[in-house]
Scaffold this active site. Structure first.
Site, PDB file in Angstrom:
ATOM      1  N   HIS A 219      59.372  21.247  20.604  1.00 58.87           N
ATOM      2  CA  HIS A 219      59.922  21.022  19.272  1.00 58.87           C
ATOM      3  C   HIS A 219      61.315  20.398  19.285  1.00 58.87           C
ATOM      4  O   HIS A 219      61.816  20.009  18.232  1.00 58.87           O
ATOM      5  CB  HIS A 219      59.953  22.340  18.489  1.00 58.87           C
ATOM      6  CG  HIS A 219      58.630  22.701  17.897  1.00 58.87           C
ATOM      7  ND1 HIS A 219      57.519  22.972  18.667  1.00 58.87           N
ATOM      8  CD2 HIS A 219      58.221  22.814  16.607  1.00 58.87           C
ATOM      9  CE1 HIS A 219      56.499  23.255  17.872  1.00 58.87           C
ATOM     10  NE2 HIS A 219      56.892  23.167  16.631  1.00 58.87           N
ATOM     11  N   SER A 223      56.639  15.703  19.485  1.00 54.72           N
ATOM     12  CA  SER A 223      55.428  15.323  20.208  1.00 54.72           C
ATOM     13  C   SER A 223      55.486  13.863  20.638  1.00 54.72           C
ATOM     14  O   SER A 223      56.053  13.014  19.941  1.00 54.72           O
ATOM     15  CB  SER A 223      54.190  15.534  19.325  1.00 54.72           C
ATOM     16  OG  SER A 223      54.049  16.888  18.971  1.00 54.72           O
ATOM     17  N   LYS A 247      42.824  18.568  11.638  1.00 52.70           N
ATOM     18  CA  LYS A 247      42.303  17.871  12.815  1.00 52.70           C
ATOM     19  C   LYS A 247      42.076  18.844  13.971  1.00 52.70           C
ATOM     20  O   LYS A 247      41.058  18.770  14.670  1.00 52.70           O
ATOM     21  CB  LYS A 247      43.279  16.771  13.236  1.00 52.70           C
ATOM     22  CG  LYS A 247      42.704  15.730  14.173  1.00 52.70           C
ATOM     23  CD  LYS A 247      43.606  14.517  14.255  1.00 52.70           C
ATOM     24  CE  LYS A 247      42.920  13.392  15.011  1.00 52.70           C
ATOM     25  NZ  LYS A 247      43.715  12.148  14.983  1.00 52.70           N
ATOM     26  N   ASP A 248      43.000  19.758  14.162  1.00 54.19           N
ATOM     27  CA  ASP A 248      42.825  20.779  15.206  1.00 54.19           C
ATOM     28  C   ASP A 248      41.663  21.707  14.867  1.00 54.19           C
ATOM     29  O   ASP A 248      40.969  22.190  15.767  1.00 54.19           O
ATOM     30  CB  ASP A 248      44.105  21.593  15.375  1.00 54.19           C
ATOM     31  CG  ASP A 248      45.210  20.817  16.063  1.00 54.19           C
ATOM     32  OD1 ASP A 248      44.885  19.855  16.788  1.00 54.19           O
ATOM     33  OD2 ASP A 248      46.394  21.152  15.873  1.00 54.19           O
ATOM     34  N   GLU A 291      35.732  29.784  42.469  1.00 55.81           N
ATOM     35  CA  GLU A 291      35.234  29.276  41.197  1.00 55.81           C
ATOM     36  C   GLU A 291      35.410  27.766  41.143  1.00 55.81           C
ATOM     37  O   GLU A 291      36.268  27.187  41.829  1.00 55.81           O
ATOM     38  CB  GLU A 291      35.986  29.933  40.040  1.00 55.81           C
ATOM     39  CG  GLU A 291      35.613  31.394  39.812  1.00 55.81           C
ATOM     40  CD  GLU A 291      34.325  31.549  39.027  1.00 55.81           C
ATOM     41  OE1 GLU A 291      33.340  30.842  39.319  1.00 55.81           O
ATOM     42  OE2 GLU A 291      34.292  32.383  38.111  1.00 55.81           O
TER      43      GLU A 291
END
Length: 430
Positions: A219, A223, A247-248, A291
């Site tokens: 922040h 972004s 959108k998320d 894994e």
């Protein structure tokens, strides 16, 4: 990220005013994920994966806490306690499968997030701290996942713990005492299982704390975006809410569909069948593998088969495996190109796709038996992996001629028509 056009939070409800004046949590949330946080208007769906990673972590914490209420960290009953969860606890089978497959989905999301950062050079100034904290989060994730893999106390759990902790014995002088200190003995047993369970429970909350720092650091500069051009004007941004919450939300819906398909229709697709066999120190599995999300690094570990002068092959493999992640810490200084986005770097883009293929090859070889031709392919792929970061990337960033960048984010989205991009909206005439 503070802009003069950012909305200031001013609660109208008297109760919210009272709370905000004494504990500015509403103001913090509003400025972090609300209309008070301007975001570049051209973010694509590759920017969904940070939110998805946070959701996956919360999912792991919630399911993990409930599972911990029924799990017994004792080598004599650990395997049976997992079977008890699966068979006797209400919805225990779903919680166990949700937690196991949630780990795989978490790594899928984080790997996508990392490679998006590689392509768009999200590690460049002024976002170096965001990237460095992200690498720390990944290292903590790997430690947490390894300890969780041990807890079912099946064959792969036991022998995976023995192999991975055995790597520390490659360190000269202090290696063997360090391995015994980690295990609490000479082999994985009650002491090791208790330690791994405690750390596996604790580390997700440490990860959550580092993620808060990660978002806090984000922040400050704001972004990044697909063009790599910094925000210059108000028209370059839109409020995070409602544009990117919507959108998320769409990305989260896709994530949940894939996740639920795994949990309910193929819960053991990404696991190993040997882990449904109780741990037996006297019976070594034919093919010990971790894994799937560890396979690329496991391939690098196994790529070293011969001693070099006085350095044992095992030690070189261990150093290479850890260096494969530690090299990411230096990316902000290895890549000196003034252009961030791979869309405007044609030569860089070609080598990026080669890196993706190389990591996929390493992953395939890491899950394959330690025999030819997989060992030789692992050696070639490991060599290219380090060449990419230490040699190719610095050279490409120095000699490459990038394509012209747009003047602003608005221009990249709407074109060069000044009237279309910057003129204020006019009210409709009835």
């Amino acid at each position: 990220m503070s802009f003069p056009w950012a909305n200031e939070y001013k609660p109208t409800n008297p109760l919210m005013q009272w709370v905000d004046n004494r504990l500015p949590l509403p103001r913090f949330v509003y400025n972090a994920v609300g209309a008070g946080y301007p975001v570049p208007r051209n973010l694509n769906y590759m920017w969904n994966f940070g939110v998805l990673a946070g959701f996956a972590l919360v999912l792991q914490i919630v399911t993990g806490v409930v599972l911990a209420m029924h799990y017994a960290a004792n080598a004599g009953v650990a395997f049976d306690s997992v079977e008890h969860i699966m068979r006797d606890v209400n919805w225990g089978w779903m919680l166990r499968y949700a937690h196991a497959n949630g780990a795989s989905m978490f790594f899928i999301v984080v790997y996508t997030h990392i490679f998006r950062g590689f392509f768009y050079s999200s590690y460049k100034a002024p976002r170096e701290m965001i990237w460095l904290l992200g690498v720390v989060i990944f290292l903590l994730m790997m430690a947490t996942a390894f300890m969780g893999y041990v807890l079912p106390w099946g064959q792969m759990s036991f022998w995976g713990a023995k192999v991975i902790t055995g790597l520390f014995s490659a360190i000269p002088l202090v290696g063997t005492p360090l391995q015994q200190w980690l295990l609490g003995g000479f082999a994985p047993d009650n002491a090791a299982l208790n330690r791994f369970f405690s750390l596996h429970f604790l580390l997700p909350f440490v990860i959550l704390g580092v993620i808060i720092l990660h978002v806090w650091a984000l922040h400050i500069p704001g972004s990044s975006n697909p063009t790599g051009v910094e925000v210059k004007q108000e028209s370059d941004t839109v409020p995070f809410h409602p544009y990117y919450t919507a959108k998320d939300g769409f990305g989260l819906g896709i994530f949940l569909m894939v996740y639920c398909a795994l949990v309910f229709f193929a819960p053991n697709l990404l696991g190993h069948p040997d882990n449904y066999i109780p741990a037996n120190p006297l019976s070594t599995p034919a093919h010990i593998v971790p894994e799937w999300y560890f396979w690329p690094f496991y391939a690098i570990l196994r790529a070293f088969t011969s001693d070099f002068m006085f350095i044992p092959a095992k030690l070189m493999g261990v150093l290479a495996m850890f260096s494969a992640i530690l090299v990411w810490f230096f990316l902000p200084w290895l890549d000196t190109s003034p252009v961030r986005s791979g869309h405007y770097r044609p030569l860089f883009r070609k080598f990026f796709y080669l890196l993706v293929v190389d990591v996929l090859v390493l992953g395939y070889c890491g899950g394959a038996p330690a025999e030819e031709p997989y060992v030789m392919i692992s050696q070639i792929a490991s060599m290219y992996y380090f060449l990419h970061f230490l040699v190719i990337l610095p050279i490409v960033s120095s000699v490459e001629t990038p394509q012209p960048l747009p003047f602003s984010i608005t221009e990249a989205v709407l074109g060069k028509d000044e009237h279309a991009t910057l003129a204020p909206a006019t009210p409709a005439v009835a």
